[in-house]
Design a protein around this motif. Sequence first.
Motif, PDB file in Angstrom:
ATOM      1  N   GLY A 174       0.790  -1.227   0.000  1.00 26.16           N
ATOM      2  CA  GLY A 174       0.000   0.000   0.000  1.00 26.16           C
ATOM      3  C   GLY A 174       0.818   1.270   0.000  1.00 26.16           C
ATOM      4  N   THR A 175       2.129   1.168  -0.133  1.00 27.77           N
ATOM      5  CA  THR A 175       2.968   2.366  -0.113  1.00 27.77           C
ATOM      6  C   THR A 175       3.111   2.966  -1.507  1.00 27.77           C
ATOM      7  OG1 THR A 175       4.980   1.062  -0.342  1.00 27.77           O
ATOM      8  CG2 THR A 175       4.274   1.615   1.906  1.00 27.77           C
ATOM      9  N   TRP A 176       3.647   4.161  -1.561  1.00 25.66           N
ATOM     10  CA  TRP A 176       3.720   4.925  -2.796  1.00 25.66           C
ATOM     11  C   TRP A 176       4.459   4.220  -3.929  1.00 25.66           C
ATOM     12  CZ3 TRP A 176       8.008   6.864  -5.285  1.00 25.66           C
ATOM     13  CH2 TRP A 176       7.724   7.612  -6.412  1.00 25.66           C
ATOM     14  N   PRO A 177       5.642   3.639  -3.732  1.00 21.36           N
ATOM     15  CA  PRO A 177       6.321   3.053  -4.901  1.00 21.36           C
ATOM     16  C   PRO A 177       5.505   1.947  -5.573  1.00 21.36           C
ATOM     17  CG  PRO A 177       7.859   3.231  -3.082  1.00 21.36           C
ATOM     18  CD  PRO A 177       6.499   3.554  -2.543  1.00 21.36           C
ATOM     19  N   VAL A 178       4.810   1.135  -4.802  1.00 20.91           N
ATOM     20  CA  VAL A 178       4.011   0.063  -5.388  1.00 20.91           C
ATOM     21  C   VAL A 178       2.777   0.646  -6.059  1.00 20.91           C
ATOM     22  CG1 VAL A 178       2.726  -2.052  -4.880  1.00 20.91           C
ATOM     23  CG2 VAL A 178       4.883  -1.593  -3.704  1.00 20.91           C
ATOM     24  N   ILE A 179       2.157   1.610  -5.435  1.00 23.50           N
ATOM     25  CA  ILE A 179       0.985   2.257  -6.030  1.00 23.50           C
ATOM     26  C   ILE A 179       1.372   2.931  -7.345  1.00 23.50           C
ATOM     27  CG2 ILE A 179      -0.725   4.091  -5.708  1.00 23.50           C
ATOM     28  CD1 ILE A 179      -1.283   1.595  -4.069  1.00 23.50           C
ATOM     29  N   ALA A 180       2.555   3.509  -7.409  1.00 25.91           N
ATOM     30  CA  ALA A 180       3.002   4.136  -8.651  1.00 25.91           C
ATOM     31  C   ALA A 180       3.156   3.098  -9.760  1.00 25.91           C
ATOM     32  CB  ALA A 180       4.324   4.865  -8.414  1.00 25.91           C
ATOM     33  N   LEU A 181       3.507   1.869  -9.405  1.00 26.68           N
ATOM     34  CA  LEU A 181       3.637   0.808 -10.415  1.00 26.68           C
ATOM     35  C   LEU A 181       2.286   0.354 -10.953  1.00 26.68           C
ATOM     36  CD1 LEU A 181       6.399  -1.404  -8.772  1.00 26.68           C
ATOM     37  CD2 LEU A 181       6.639   0.083 -10.755  1.00 26.68           C
ATOM     38  N   VAL A 182       1.262   0.335 -10.117  1.00 27.92           N
ATOM     39  CA  VAL A 182      -0.043  -0.158 -10.558  1.00 27.92           C
ATOM     40  C   VAL A 182      -0.973   0.960 -11.028  1.00 27.92           C
ATOM     41  CG1 VAL A 182       0.056  -2.199  -9.095  1.00 27.92           C
ATOM     42  CG2 VAL A 182      -1.027  -0.140  -8.227  1.00 27.92           C
ATOM     43  N   ASN A 183      -0.530   2.191 -10.965  1.00 32.42           N
ATOM     44  CA  ASN A 183      -1.362   3.316 -11.391  1.00 32.42           C
ATOM     45  C   ASN A 183      -1.271   3.453 -12.904  1.00 32.42           C
ATOM     46  OD1 ASN A 183      -3.034   5.467 -11.348  1.00 32.42           O
ATOM     47  ND2 ASN A 183      -1.566   6.901 -10.443  1.00 32.42           N
ATOM     48  N   ARG A 184      -2.034   2.606 -13.590  1.00 33.00           N
ATOM     49  CA  ARG A 184      -2.052   2.582 -15.050  1.00 33.00           C
ATOM     50  C   ARG A 184      -3.448   2.935 -15.549  1.00 33.00           C
ATOM     51  NH1 ARG A 184       3.030   2.620 -15.234  1.00 33.00           N
ATOM     52  NH2 ARG A 184       4.173   0.756 -14.691  1.00 33.00           N
ATOM     53  N   LEU A 190     -13.021  -1.026 -13.844  1.00 36.21           N
ATOM     54  CA  LEU A 190     -12.398  -0.180 -12.820  1.00 36.21           C
ATOM     55  C   LEU A 190     -10.929   0.039 -13.163  1.00 36.21           C
ATOM     56  CD1 LEU A 190     -13.812  -1.917  -9.631  1.00 36.21           C
ATOM     57  CD2 LEU A 190     -14.495   0.289 -10.538  1.00 36.21           C
ATOM     58  N   PRO A 191     -10.390   1.203 -12.827  1.00 37.26           N
ATOM     59  CA  PRO A 191      -8.944   1.410 -13.023  1.00 37.26           C
ATOM     60  C   PRO A 191      -8.134   0.411 -12.189  1.00 37.26           C
ATOM     61  CG  PRO A 191     -10.050   3.478 -12.524  1.00 37.26           C
ATOM     62  CD  PRO A 191     -11.044   2.391 -12.308  1.00 37.26           C
ATOM     63  N   TRP A 192      -6.983   0.031 -12.692  1.00 35.93           N
ATOM     64  CA  TRP A 192      -6.158  -0.976 -12.049  1.00 35.93           C
ATOM     65  C   TRP A 192      -5.795  -0.585 -10.619  1.00 35.93           C
ATOM     66  CZ3 TRP A 192      -5.179  -5.638 -11.330  1.00 35.93           C
ATOM     67  CH2 TRP A 192      -3.968  -6.110 -10.839  1.00 35.93           C
ATOM     68  N   VAL A 193      -5.575   0.703 -10.345  1.00 33.99           N
ATOM     69  CA  VAL A 193      -5.205   1.130  -8.998  1.00 33.99           C
ATOM     70  C   VAL A 193      -6.358   0.901  -8.015  1.00 33.99           C
ATOM     71  CG1 VAL A 193      -5.833   3.571  -9.227  1.00 33.99           C
ATOM     72  CG2 VAL A 193      -3.984   2.916  -7.698  1.00 33.99           C
ATOM     73  N   VAL A 194      -7.591   1.008  -8.464  1.00 30.44           N
ATOM     74  CA  VAL A 194      -8.741   0.751  -7.591  1.00 30.44           C
ATOM     75  C   VAL A 194      -8.832  -0.741  -7.289  1.00 30.44           C
ATOM     76  CG1 VAL A 194     -11.252   0.868  -7.430  1.00 30.44           C
ATOM     77  CG2 VAL A 194      -9.972   2.779  -8.394  1.00 30.44           C
ATOM     78  N   VAL A 195      -8.640  -1.568  -8.318  1.00 30.85           N
ATOM     79  CA  VAL A 195      -8.654  -3.020  -8.109  1.00 30.85           C
ATOM     80  C   VAL A 195      -7.540  -3.418  -7.144  1.00 30.85           C
ATOM     81  CG1 VAL A 195      -8.375  -5.255  -9.265  1.00 30.85           C
ATOM     82  CG2 VAL A 195      -9.689  -3.435 -10.370  1.00 30.85           C
ATOM     83  N   TRP A 196      -6.367  -2.822  -7.293  1.00 28.37           N
ATOM     84  CA  TRP A 196      -5.239  -3.099  -6.392  1.00 28.37           C
ATOM     85  C   TRP A 196      -5.598  -2.712  -4.955  1.00 28.37           C
ATOM     86  CZ3 TRP A 196      -1.036  -5.859  -6.458  1.00 28.37           C
ATOM     87  CH2 TRP A 196      -0.055  -5.640  -5.495  1.00 28.37           C
ATOM     88  N   SER A 197      -6.229  -1.566  -4.780  1.00 28.54           N
ATOM     89  CA  SER A 197      -6.631  -1.125  -3.444  1.00 28.54           C
ATOM     90  C   SER A 197      -7.622  -2.105  -2.819  1.00 28.54           C
ATOM     91  CB  SER A 197      -7.255   0.263  -3.505  1.00 28.54           C
ATOM     92  OG  SER A 197      -6.334   1.191  -3.996  1.00 28.54           O
TER      93      SER A 197
END
Length: 75
Positions: free
Chosen positions: A27-37, A44-51
């Motif tokens: 849940g930290t920024w570097p991983v979120i930056a990787l899945v924010n596509r 749903l956007p990939w970042v929402v699915v990841w969350s």
Amino acid sequence: MRRLLVLPTSRAGWGLLMAFVALVGAGTWPVIALVNRATLVLGLPWVVVWSYLVIFTCVVVMLIGNHIVERDDHE
């Protein structure tokens, strides 16, 4: 005197600790930056699915932790 940091005493406890550390890392920024596509997964956007995956995985790990604590209390 109470200890500030209490470490797990069993393999299951260490496994749960590592799972929680991995979830915090997910849940930290570097991983979120990787899945924010800009790709969509089920609309749903990939970042929402990841969350959602991180949140539901937290719930599952907490349920497993509660099961282990209840098992230890009965022994």
